[in-house]
Design an enzyme around this catalytic site. Structure first.
Site, PDB file in Angstrom:
ATOM      1  N   ASP B  22       1.111  -1.508  -0.273  1.00  0.00           N
ATOM      2  CA  ASP B  22      -0.187   0.109   0.361  1.00  0.00           C
ATOM      3  C   ASP B  22       0.447   0.729  -0.218  1.00  0.00           C
ATOM      4  O   ASP B  22       1.325   1.386   0.523  1.00  0.00           O
ATOM      5  CB  ASP B  22      -0.655  -0.141   0.894  1.00  0.00           C
ATOM      6  CG  ASP B  22      -2.091   0.567   1.513  1.00  0.00           C
ATOM      7  OD1 ASP B  22      -2.609   1.140   0.358  1.00  0.00           O
ATOM      8  OD2 ASP B  22      -2.952   0.869   2.367  1.00  0.00           O
ATOM      9  N   ASP B 120      -2.280   2.422  -6.594  1.00  0.00           N
ATOM     10  CA  ASP B 120      -1.354   2.771  -5.015  1.00  0.00           C
ATOM     11  C   ASP B 120      -1.298   1.461  -4.568  1.00  0.00           C
ATOM     12  O   ASP B 120      -0.918   1.523  -3.024  1.00  0.00           O
ATOM     13  CB  ASP B 120      -1.798   3.756  -4.213  1.00  0.00           C
ATOM     14  CG  ASP B 120      -3.425   3.579  -4.066  1.00  0.00           C
ATOM     15  OD1 ASP B 120      -4.214   2.828  -4.358  1.00  0.00           O
ATOM     16  OD2 ASP B 120      -3.597   4.788  -2.645  1.00  0.00           O
ATOM     17  N   GLU B 121      -1.823   0.443  -5.059  1.00  0.00           N
ATOM     18  CA  GLU B 121      -2.544  -0.909  -3.967  1.00  0.00           C
ATOM     19  C   GLU B 121      -2.249  -2.239  -4.358  1.00  0.00           C
ATOM     20  O   GLU B 121      -2.884  -2.299  -6.146  1.00  0.00           O
ATOM     21  CB  GLU B 121      -3.463  -0.781  -3.470  1.00  0.00           C
ATOM     22  CG  GLU B 121      -3.630  -1.286  -2.040  1.00  0.00           C
ATOM     23  CD  GLU B 121      -5.439  -1.284  -1.968  1.00  0.00           C
ATOM     24  OE1 GLU B 121      -5.997  -1.968  -0.647  1.00  0.00           O
ATOM     25  OE2 GLU B 121      -6.368  -0.243  -1.908  1.00  0.00           O
TER      26      GLU B 121
END
Lengths: 379, 377
Positions: B22, B120-121
């Site tokens: 993350d 983003d993950e």
């Protein structure tokens, strides 16, 4: 306007005209059925702007037991009118336009009064002159429609491909349809139509409706043309369709002239095998069946699979097999529809290469009827 | 205790090593990297509500802004209220996408089993990995360091034997943390977590959970399967398993995108059908190119249309067969849909047009087409 008529004779014609009437139309009056009553006949008209059907019930035919008491015209809501007529109790019925457009329909003790519409507001059907008439045998024409209309495109992105291209030239009547993945072409010799010269595109939907009306009662179908309409006359019924505008692609160059592998097989046997293979291919995201021709042992192998369900193979022994080994993939639905159009016949399938279109023709008559299918490239 | 008639057995497969990565305050961190002065200011990545008439939502806030209670998905106007001196930075998605692709390239040095959740993950299955690193903790540290060296961005990682726990773990220590939850620690770890942290327990479910006295994983663990199913349906069934450390969902590295599309906004607005068609033709071209580069084809075409007065229409059409990846085909259908839906609002102009293809499948086959129009293409 007032007439009495045999109900079943009326219903028969009503059913035909209703093919053209749609409840979903942009022109409200076209949800209606038009009745024109003359001293010697009544005429029923229905239209959805693409297709118009007009049929005449003459008084001279005793089966109609038509008695006209007063001439005139009316437009009646087609759906209600037809449901009423079909449920009336007696063999005959009387339709009587009273004040304004109120119409009374009676049969025995039952009496309906429904609101009609002003017939003056109903669109006029085109006048199509009779000079350009071609006569076609009803059964042959019906067969031709069935064979070609399957290849008509259902996608509207290229409107012209939603029709069948008819060319009449030098006494030969040619019909072609293609959706760009398959093509169907049928020729009929029409020596007596030597002078006529047509090149028109008729919507596939119109032809499908028309073919349903061609039965034993209409041994002949007359075809007439105007600039933007075609008229088919079947006995007392006139079927009008709009034509599609534009240039149909030149399809003659698309049919391969040579082949490197040919297979002769009974259409129903192959159709049944394809049907089985498509049970699984339909479950897969890519609806594809693989067809392998093995000249060494004179067999054909059909393979279908679905990653989720499983797979199927079936080996067939064709009557004849010549040429090179080949493996080709195609959409089984196109194949099934093409095969169905050959009925019980023995067919010849001709391949050139795995990524080239292949053709199917009846072995009896390879000249006048051909189905072409494009293969599927798998990655 | 009420027993359900049938009970599916609970399987705990502890053999996998899954990392949830993350990125820390991803968009805000990229902006800080580009403009270091932002590091000491409360930074909110969102359109400035003062210039948009109060619309817009916060995509990310940096850690300074978070101290004021600003968080992502909050209306930008609310963020301004909480932190009047915040700097509002319009999102630069092309840049974020580029950085995300850069990070994915690093992931691929370790494994191809990557399931991206957002820019983003992502989940990574490193049970077996290209670098033959046995210790997932060592691998996570190495990955973090490499991302830092190449992008100057930090991330937090959670390591465990399933996706559910890995995701909870990455959130456990932020920013730049590494948290491992071993199989034997899984249940105690889950019991301590507040119920709000369990995926699927959202705004609507939390009050119901609290009503039933469920505030933590431990409280959840105490519930019978039947009671959870009666109260929460399928979610109850899932939570009963999750809190027992069971989550067999694979890292779906082959997961396909659901749609591919392009939209354009116009200033000045378009006011004629001709202009609209010109732009639809151009958008169709971009979509077709994108479909081809993703090697997908689709069965459903969606037209999105937003008028000057913000009235928005999306209308879809689904076809029996896959549409060919052909700009002309897309354009014709989009234009047809436009003709069918366009209304008086056209007077206020068209501010946005979009064409999206959904119902996608990998382009693993292509029905060849007859060259009907040899002069085209």
């Amino acid at each position: 306007m007032k007439f009495t008529i045999n109900r079943s004779a009326f219903i028969k014609e009503l059913n035909n005209v209703q093919r053209a009437i749609s409840s979903k139309t942009t022109i409200p009056i076209l949800t209606g059925l038009k009745l024109d009553v003359a001293s010697d006949a009544i005429t029923l008209t229905g239209s959805d702007a693409d297709i118009s059907i007009e049929t005449t019930i003459p008084a001279v035919d005793d089966n109609n037991t038509l008695v006209v008491e007063a001439e005139g015209s009316i437009v009646l809501p087609a759906r209600f009118f037809s449901e009423i007529v079909k449920k009336l109790p007696e063999d005959t019925m009387t339709v009587n336009v009273e004040d304004g457009f109120q119409t009374q329909i009676t049969s025995g003790a039952a009496s309906f009064t429904i609101n009609g519409l002003d017939p003056e507001n109903y669109p006029h059907l085109p006048e199509i002159d009779t000079t350009n008439t071609v006569t076609l045998a009803g059964d042959v024409f019906k067969e031709l429609i069935g064979q070609t209309v399957i290849a008509v495109s259902t996608q509207e992105s290229r409107p012209i491909l939603t029709g069948v291209h008819f060319i009449l030239k030098d006494g030969e009547f040619l019909a072609v349809a293609t959706d760009s993945h398959r093509l169907s072409q049928r020729k009929i010799k029409l020596p007596e139509a030597n002078n006529a010269d047509y090149d028109v595109i008729i919507p596939g939907k119109s032809l499908t409706e028309l073919s349903r009306m061609i039965g034993d009662n209409n041994p002949d179908v007359q075809m007439r043309l105007s600039e933007n309409q075609v008229l088919f006359v079947l006995g007392n019924t006139s079927f009008y369709s709009r034509l599609l505008e534009g240039n149909y692609p030149d399809t003659s160059r698309l049919i391969p002239k040579e082949s490197s592998t040919t297979v002769e097989i009974e259409a129903p046997a192959l159709s049944a095998a394809i049907e089985r293979a498509s049970l699984l291919s339909h479950e897969s995201r890519n609806n594809v069946v693989r067809f392998s021709v093995n000249p060494s042992d004179k067999t054909v192998t059909i393979f279908g699979n679905s990653p989720d369900v499983g797979e199927v193979t079936e080996q067939l022994q064709p009557a004849e097999l010549t040429g090179d080994e080949l493996e080709i993939s195609f959409n089984p639905d196109y194949m099934k529809e093409a095969l169905r159009s050959f009925g019980q016949a023995m067919i010849r399938i001709s391949f050139t290469m795995a990524l080239r279109p292949f053709t199917l023709v009846p072995t009896e008559d390879g000249e006048n009827f051909i189905q072409l299918i494009t293969p599927v490239r798998t990655f | 205790m009420a027993q359900s008639i049938i009970e599916a057995p609970i399987k705990v497969d502890a053999s996998r090593k899954i990392i949830h990565v993350d990125m820390d305050a991803f968009y805000a961190s990229i902006e800080e990297r580009e403009q270091p002065a932002y590091k000491t200011q409360p930074l909110v990545v969102a359109h400035d509500p003062r210039t948009t008439g109060g619309r817009g939502v916060v995509t990310t806030a940096n850690y300074v802004a978070r101290q004021y209670g600003v968080h992502s998905a909050m209306p930008a106007a609310k963020a301004l209220e909480l932190c009047p001196k915040a700097v509002f930075k319009t999102p630069n998605f092309p840049l974020y996408r580029e950085v995300s692709a850069q990070i994915h390239r690093i992931f691929h040095e370790y494994t191809d089993k990557i399931e991206p959740i957002a820019f983003d993950e992502a989940y990574l299955d490193v049970t077996t990995n290209k670098k033959q690193i046995h210790s997932a903790v060592q691998l996570a540290h190495q990955l973090q360091r490499e991302i830092w060296e190449q992008t100057h961005l930090t991330c937090s990682t959670g390591i465990s034997y399933n996706k559910f726990i890995a995701k909870l773990a990455s959130d456990y220590r932020k920013p730049a943390g590494v948290t491992i939850v071993l199989p034997q620690d899984a249940e105690p770890f889950l019991w301590r977590e507040p119920i709000e942290k369990f995926r699927g327990v959202g705004k609507k479910t939390v009050p119901k959970m609290h009503e039933l006295g469920i505030k933590t994983g431990w409280d959840l663990y105490q519930q019978s399967e039947l009671k959870l199913i009666q109260n929460f349906g399928k979610l109850g069934y899932i939570l009963y398993r999750r809190v027992r450390g069971s989550d067999d969902r694979p890292v779906e590295y082959l997961r396909q995108r659901k749609s591919i599309g392009k939209e354009r906004t116009f200033g000045p607005f378009l006011t004629s059908t001709e202009e609209v068609n010109d732009h639809l033709r151009e958008i169709a071209r971009l979509v077709a190119a994108s479909m081809t580069s993703h090697q997908r084809h689709g069965k459903t075409l969606v037209l999105k249309l937003r008028y000057g007065d913000f009235v928005t229409i999306t209308k879809r059409r689904t076809f029996g067969e896959f549409l060919p990846n052909d700009a002309l085909v897309y354009y014709r259908y989009a234009s047809e849909i436009f003709d069918a839906v366009v209304d008086d609002h056209l007077d206020s102009g068209v501010r946005l047009l979009g064409i999206t293809l959904t119902g996608l499948a990998p382009l693993t086959f292509e029905n060849l087409t007859l060259p009907l129009y040899p002069n085209e293409n």
